[in-house]
Enzyme design. Structure first.
Site, PDB file in Angstrom:
ATOM      1  N   GLY A 177       0.775  -1.228   0.000  1.00 45.72           N
ATOM      2  CA  GLY A 177       0.000   0.000   0.000  1.00 45.72           C
ATOM      3  C   GLY A 177       0.805   1.276   0.000  1.00 45.72           C
ATOM      4  O   GLY A 177       1.846   1.389  -0.662  1.00 45.72           O
ATOM      5  N   TYR A 202     -12.660   3.420  14.448  1.00 45.65           N
ATOM      6  CA  TYR A 202     -11.640   3.799  13.464  1.00 45.65           C
ATOM      7  C   TYR A 202     -11.492   5.313  13.409  1.00 45.65           C
ATOM      8  O   TYR A 202     -10.369   5.838  13.430  1.00 45.65           O
ATOM      9  CB  TYR A 202     -12.013   3.254  12.083  1.00 45.65           C
ATOM     10  CG  TYR A 202     -11.020   3.634  11.010  1.00 45.65           C
ATOM     11  CD1 TYR A 202      -9.735   3.115  11.020  1.00 45.65           C
ATOM     12  CD2 TYR A 202     -11.358   4.525   9.993  1.00 45.65           C
ATOM     13  CE1 TYR A 202      -8.805   3.473  10.041  1.00 45.65           C
ATOM     14  CE2 TYR A 202     -10.446   4.880   9.016  1.00 45.65           C
ATOM     15  CZ  TYR A 202      -9.169   4.357   9.036  1.00 45.65           C
ATOM     16  OH  TYR A 202      -8.254   4.705   8.080  1.00 45.65           O
TER      17      TYR A 202
END
Length: 317
Positions: free
Chosen positions: A33, A185
């Protein structure tokens, strides 16, 4: 900076990284990523790159990818599991043995919305434990190396999700409330911003030459979609409007390397809603990231939970 307002935009950055020969950079979560794309760009600019990885096999494959993209690359893997404070301490000791100073730490690694509440090796809720507490401990342990290098930088990678984050310091681990993975999150990414800004204030109070900067990638087509378990059709459609990992890595690379970056800045994609864009600009700072008392309280809680006391004075309010 005005509450909830966008700072003046600087000239767009097209992803170019300055000459980094002689500089040492550590990137967390560099096995894939945004971290891997950042490592490639930094190696291409001449930096010595330390790439952290939880899985040694993935780390080895990532180094091979960097060497394929940049012939002669000298990137090295540092074993690190941010969800285990013993691993964080081991990794910090490893870095201290390898280098005499660090020019940049990019706190990039993270986890996103596991399907149910999970905990780290130390009993922390997984997202706050990995995304914030692991990085808090790592940066604290590496700060002596950063302070050896004038102009060094810590780049905390946050998210657009921080805008909806709420920091409940009475229930940081989601033990009292019904678990909401999306809210958890958002809280962890808000914690990244609160930490970045508080670290900058403390560095200034100490008269340090190290800068603390934040960045976010917008919305990127990384492997996080598979973590969220969305239908494959939706995943494919979403990736059509998402930035590629290479494009999404530009804000954190800009924050880490661009001349003229100032401590306490927040960088993101230059585009509609900061979702994606070829250029880089100052990002909108959420109003919930500007509460200095919450930032100080989170810092105190983080020191107590991790056992890492950061040798910086608390700034006056």
């Amino acid at each position: 900076m005005a509450r909830g307002r966008r700072a003046p935009t600087r000239r767009a950055c097209e992803g170019a990284v300055m000459d980094l020969r002689g500089r040492t950079v550590l990137v967390t979560g560099a096995s894939d990523g945004l971290g891997l794309e950042s490592a490639v760009a930094l190696e291409r600019a001449g930096a010595r790159v330390l790439m952290t990885a939880r899985d040694p096999a993935k780390g080895a494959r990532a180094v091979a990818r960097v060497q394929q993209e940049v012939p002669g690359a000298t990137a090295q893997v540092v074993a690190l599991d941010l969800a285990d404070l013993a691993s964080v301490r081991d990794a910090a000791e490893d870095v201290h043995r390898r280098v005499d100073g660090l020019d940049v730490v990019i706190a990039n690694a993270g986890v996103m919305m596991p399907p149910e509440r999970r905990t780290t090796a130390d009993g922390f809720e997984l997202q706050i434990g990995t995304n914030h507490l692991g990085h808090f401990a790592l940066v604290g342990l590496l700060l002596p190396l950063l302070r050896q290098q004038p102009g060094s930088r810590v780049v905390s990678v946050s998210s657009l999700a921080a805008r909806g984050g709420y920091m409940d310091l009475q229930d940081l681990q989601w033990e009292r409330r019904p678990y909401d993975r999306q809210q958890a999150y958002g809280a962890s990414k808000l914690a990244n911003l609160l930490f970045a800004f508080e670290l900058e204030r403390r560095l200034r109070a100490a008269g340090a030459a190290t800068l603390s900067v934040a960045a976010h990638p917008g919305v990127s087509g990384t492997n996080l979609m598979s973590t969220m378990r969305v239908p494959s059709v939706l995943e494919r459609l979403s990736k059509l409007v998402m930035a590629s990992p290479r494009q999404a890595a530009r804000p954190q690379l800009h924050a880490a390397t661009a001349p003229g970056v100032v401590g306490g800045e927040f960088w993101g994609p230059k585009g509609l809603g900061e979702v994606r864009g070829r250029g880089v600009a100052h990002a909108t700072v959420p109003s919930n990231a500007l509460d200095q008392q919450v930032a100080r309280d989170l810092w105190t809680a983080s020191e107590e939970l991790t056992g890492v006391t950061v040798d910086l004075p608390s700034p006056t309010s």
